[in-house]
Design a protein around this motif. Sequence first.
Motif, PDB file in Angstrom:
ATOM      1  N   GLY A  51      23.172 -30.480  27.707  1.00 36.47           N
ATOM      2  CA  GLY A  51      22.647 -31.072  28.928  1.00 36.47           C
ATOM      3  C   GLY A  51      21.187 -30.803  29.211  1.00 36.47           C
ATOM      4  O   GLY A  51      20.739 -30.965  30.343  1.00 36.47           O
ATOM      5  N   SER A  52      20.418 -30.447  28.188  1.00 36.82           N
ATOM      6  CA  SER A  52      19.035 -30.028  28.417  1.00 36.82           C
ATOM      7  C   SER A  52      18.000 -31.107  28.151  1.00 36.82           C
ATOM      8  O   SER A  52      16.826 -30.947  28.506  1.00 36.82           O
ATOM      9  N   VAL A  53      18.388 -32.231  27.539  1.00 34.65           N
ATOM     10  CA  VAL A  53      17.423 -33.224  27.061  1.00 34.65           C
ATOM     11  C   VAL A  53      17.429 -34.464  27.946  1.00 34.65           C
ATOM     12  O   VAL A  53      18.494 -35.011  28.275  1.00 34.65           O
ATOM     13  N   LEU A  54      16.240 -34.913  28.324  1.00 33.27           N
ATOM     14  CA  LEU A  54      16.070 -36.197  28.992  1.00 33.27           C
ATOM     15  C   LEU A  54      15.793 -37.256  27.925  1.00 33.27           C
ATOM     16  O   LEU A  54      14.832 -37.144  27.169  1.00 33.27           O
ATOM     17  N   TYR A  55      16.623 -38.274  27.878  1.00 37.53           N
ATOM     18  CA  TYR A  55      16.421 -39.385  26.955  1.00 37.53           C
ATOM     19  C   TYR A  55      15.583 -40.439  27.656  1.00 37.53           C
ATOM     20  O   TYR A  55      15.913 -40.882  28.763  1.00 37.53           O
ATOM     21  N   VAL A  56      14.481 -40.847  27.032  1.00 37.58           N
ATOM     22  CA  VAL A  56      13.547 -41.805  27.621  1.00 37.58           C
ATOM     23  C   VAL A  56      13.490 -43.049  26.742  1.00 37.58           C
ATOM     24  O   VAL A  56      13.084 -42.988  25.577  1.00 37.58           O
ATOM     25  N   CYS A  57      13.914 -44.178  27.294  1.00 35.73           N
ATOM     26  CA  CYS A  57      13.908 -45.418  26.519  1.00 35.73           C
ATOM     27  C   CYS A  57      13.914 -46.604  27.475  1.00 35.73           C
ATOM     28  O   CYS A  57      14.664 -46.620  28.449  1.00 35.73           O
ATOM     29  N   PHE A  58      13.093 -47.602  27.164  1.00 40.97           N
ATOM     30  CA  PHE A  58      12.991 -48.803  27.997  1.00 40.97           C
ATOM     31  C   PHE A  58      13.588 -50.026  27.309  1.00 40.97           C
ATOM     32  O   PHE A  58      13.144 -51.149  27.523  1.00 40.97           O
ATOM     33  N   VAL A 143      22.327 -34.274  25.820  1.00 39.85           N
ATOM     34  CA  VAL A 143      21.635 -35.190  26.717  1.00 39.85           C
ATOM     35  C   VAL A 143      22.153 -35.023  28.145  1.00 39.85           C
ATOM     36  O   VAL A 143      23.344 -35.156  28.409  1.00 39.85           O
ATOM     37  N   GLY A 144      21.209 -34.759  29.069  1.00 37.39           N
ATOM     38  CA  GLY A 144      21.582 -34.536  30.461  1.00 37.39           C
ATOM     39  C   GLY A 144      21.011 -35.544  31.431  1.00 37.39           C
ATOM     40  O   GLY A 144      21.271 -35.475  32.634  1.00 37.39           O
ATOM     41  N   GLY A 145      20.222 -36.502  30.925  1.00 35.79           N
ATOM     42  CA  GLY A 145      19.638 -37.510  31.797  1.00 35.79           C
ATOM     43  C   GLY A 145      19.040 -38.633  30.986  1.00 35.79           C
ATOM     44  O   GLY A 145      18.768 -38.481  29.788  1.00 35.79           O
ATOM     45  N   SER A 162      28.698 -41.030  30.931  1.00 39.94           N
ATOM     46  CA  SER A 162      28.533 -40.211  32.142  1.00 39.94           C
ATOM     47  C   SER A 162      27.180 -39.518  32.186  1.00 39.94           C
ATOM     48  O   SER A 162      27.072 -38.349  32.548  1.00 39.94           O
ATOM     49  N   VAL A 163      26.134 -40.251  31.849  1.00 36.28           N
ATOM     50  CA  VAL A 163      24.774 -39.709  31.880  1.00 36.28           C
ATOM     51  C   VAL A 163      24.042 -40.260  33.101  1.00 36.28           C
ATOM     52  O   VAL A 163      23.897 -41.480  33.235  1.00 36.28           O
ATOM     53  N   PRO A 164      23.580 -39.406  34.009  1.00 36.50           N
ATOM     54  CA  PRO A 164      22.839 -39.888  35.188  1.00 36.50           C
ATOM     55  C   PRO A 164      21.491 -40.470  34.789  1.00 36.50           C
ATOM     56  O   PRO A 164      20.917 -40.095  33.760  1.00 36.50           O
ATOM     57  N   MET A 165      20.971 -41.374  35.615  1.00 36.57           N
ATOM     58  CA  MET A 165      19.791 -42.141  35.226  1.00 36.57           C
ATOM     59  C   MET A 165      18.649 -41.993  36.228  1.00 36.57           C
ATOM     60  O   MET A 165      18.862 -41.816  37.419  1.00 36.57           O
TER      61      MET A 165
END
Length: 263
Positions: A51-58, A143-145, A162-165
């Motif tokens: 749960g430590s990584v923010l995934y960034v993608c558009f 992945v936490g976000g 179940s990943v918050p955005m």
Amino acid sequence: MEHETISAFEELSDKGVFCPPVYPVGPIVRPWSETEANHSCVRWLNDQPDGSVLYVCFGSGGTLSTEQTTELAAGLEACGHRFLWVVHFPSDKDSSATYFGTGGHGDDPLGFLPQGFIQRTKDVGLCVPHWAPQVEILQHRAVGGFLSHCGWNSTLEAVDASVPMLAWPLFAEQRMNAVMLEEKVGMELRLAGLRQKGNEITREEVAAVVTELMAGETGKAVRKRAKTVKKAAAQALEPLGAVEQGGRGNREQVERHSLQGGK
């Protein structure tokens, strides 16, 4: 997530207004792939805490301006949280510039990131050019976000995992999806100022909202809500699951269809 729409069709039908049967289906997402799970970025995730990584993608076509790309990079660096960023070429004219291609700048969009950014963040971040296996990333324990444009595929994949955005809508239906996630589903935090066309989102704002999602009390509440929504999504995929959630009319339609020999 669209229960009100389904209920409206039921209500019209009960009043004698003609409307065709409506059967809610989904969420329809690409299944997890063992092949895609061997991607280098997924292997990088294997070494990160839960749960430590923010995934960034558009998405496949979402594009930021040159200045906004710089601000996003600076915000990610300033907050200090782990991140996995799928980087596209910037465009100062079109927020969907890479929808049908790379944007025509060459082969490496990482060259448009601030000088030294990749080296300075190498212990906490990973930047991937063009594309990454999103389903496998979102379903990874690390992945936490998800900082997302809120395209419909990405929205459903996040719900399923179940990943918050964090909502950063760019074009098409994405703003509507962001509002739905925030007001109806409750698994989204919104960056302030996103509705003010032409204003860049500052690095300070990026850092603050990422920290709130990944480590704040609001983030904990949103994460809890995301788990609840995932359970509802799983129920919808069970036999007659979406029908049960949709209401009485849908069940009657399915039963009548079955009696007539339908499958």
